[in-house]
Design an enzyme around this catalytic site. Structure first.
Site, short mmCIF file in Angstrom:
data_model
loop_
_atom_site.label_atom_id
_atom_site.label_comp_id
_atom_site.label_asym_id
_atom_site.label_seq_id
_atom_site.Cartn_x
_atom_site.Cartn_y
_atom_site.Cartn_z
N GLY A 1 0.84 -1.19 0.00
CA GLY A 1 0.00 0.00 0.00
C GLY A 1 0.87 1.23 0.00
O GLY A 1 2.05 1.17 0.38
N GLN B 1 2.92 10.00 1.61
CA GLN B 1 4.23 9.34 1.69
C GLN B 1 5.14 9.72 0.52
O GLN B 1 6.35 9.46 0.59
CB GLN B 1 4.06 7.81 1.71
N CYS C 1 5.90 -0.17 7.67
CA CYS C 1 5.56 1.02 6.89
C CYS C 1 6.77 1.45 6.10
O CYS C 1 7.88 1.50 6.63
CB CYS C 1 5.11 2.15 7.83
N LEU C 2 6.56 1.79 4.83
CA LEU C 2 7.67 2.20 3.98
C LEU C 2 8.31 3.49 4.47
O LEU C 2 9.45 3.77 4.13
CB LEU C 2 7.18 2.36 2.53
N HIS D 1 -4.46 1.32 7.76
CA HIS D 1 -3.11 1.90 7.82
C HIS D 1 -2.99 3.05 6.80
O HIS D 1 -2.44 4.11 7.12
CB HIS D 1 -2.11 0.77 7.52
N GLU D 2 -3.55 2.86 5.60
CA GLU D 2 -3.44 3.89 4.55
C GLU D 2 -4.32 5.10 4.86
O GLU D 2 -3.90 6.24 4.66
CB GLU D 2 -3.80 3.32 3.18
N HIS E 1 -2.65 7.34 7.21
CA HIS E 1 -1.65 8.22 6.61
C HIS E 1 -2.28 9.53 6.12
O HIS E 1 -1.65 10.59 6.19
CB HIS E 1 -0.98 7.55 5.40
O1 GNR Z 1 4.03 -2.62 2.63
C1 GNR Z 1 3.38 -2.49 3.66
N1 GNR Z 1 3.05 -3.57 4.40
C2 GNR Z 1 2.16 -3.55 5.45
C3 GNR Z 1 2.12 -4.65 6.30
C4 GNR Z 1 1.26 -4.69 7.36
C5 GNR Z 1 0.40 -3.64 7.56
C6 GNR Z 1 0.43 -2.53 6.74
C7 GNR Z 1 1.30 -2.48 5.69
S1 GNR Z 1 1.31 -1.11 4.64
C8 GNR Z 1 2.98 -1.12 4.11
C9 GNR Z 1 3.24 -0.06 3.06
C10 GNR Z 1 3.00 1.31 3.65
O2 GNR Z 1 3.77 1.88 4.38
N2 GNR Z 1 1.85 1.86 3.38
O3 GNR Z 1 1.53 3.06 3.89
NI NI Z 2 2.64 3.16 5.78
#
Ligand code: GNR
Ligand code: NI
Length: 177
Positions: free
Chosen positions: A50, A55, A97-98, A139-140, A143
């Site tokens: 995601g 980001q 999270c990236l 999670h997204e 953000h």
């Molecule tokens: O790549 C991602 N893996 C992930 C694993 C578990 C819960 C959420 C994520 S999202 C993350 C990519 C990211 O930072 N998206 O904002």
């Molecule tokens: Ni993230």
């Protein structure tokens, strides 16, 4: 502009990750058409499942997701996503999270969500998600409100992760110097 270059992904503590993104409006159509495929390419390259526009330094309510099960691509572009219902039941899953590379923690969130959004054509859509997709969508959407997965942890765990990340990024910068 149609440039296939990957978009650099911002890292904590970049202030742009803490800002609330604004809704995509009719005047953003060109931006979104250009940005969505570039966000997908950057997400696949990372690799991640995601990516939210903040980001990559864009303060718009735009998200791309692809769980990439069995290596088959199934990209999802969500414009103005909104969580409209959540289950009482909670689920705990390890998140990363990236924008906090190399950091992982168990996060507890509603197990299932119903999400309303617009697709790339502007059509209104709704999906119900559970499992990893549910976690990822929450999670997204976080953000877009300047919220990171570490904000769901105790202050102790959050600070441990933030200090570890800062230390690792510093070491990496030193290696490059
Ligand atoms: O790549 C991602 N893996 C992930 C694993 C578990 C819960 C959420 C994520 S999202 C993350 C990519 C990211 O930072 N998206 O904002
Ligand atoms: Ni993230």
């Amino acid at each position: 502009m149609s440039d296939d270059a990957l978009l650099p992904i911002l890292l904590v503590p970049d202030a742009r990750l803490r800002a609330r993104a604004r809704p995509v409006g009719p005047g953003d159509a060109d931006t979104v058409r250009d940005l969505a495929p570039r966000m997908l390419a950057s997400m696949y390259a990372a690799p991640g499942i995601g990516l939210a526009a903040p980001q990559v330094g864009v303060g718009l309510r735009l998200v791309v997701v692809d769980l990439q099960k069995d290596e088959a691509r199934d990209p999802l572009v969500l414009v103005n996503p909104e969580i409209v219902a959540t289950s009482a039941e909670q689920a705990t899953r390890e998140e990363g999270c990236l924008s906090l590379p190399g950091q992982y923690a168990e996060v507890t969130r509603p197990a299932r969500v119903r999400l309303r959004y617009q697709d790339l054509t502007g059509a209104r859509r709704e999906i119900e998600a559970e499992g990893l997709l549910s976690t990822c969508l929450q999670h997204e959407v976080d953000h877009l409100d300047g919220v990171l997965f570490v904000d769901h942890l105790s202050p102790l765990k959050r600070n441990m992760i933030l200090r570890k990340l800062a230390k690792e990024l510093k070491a990496k910068a030193r290696e490059r110097a």
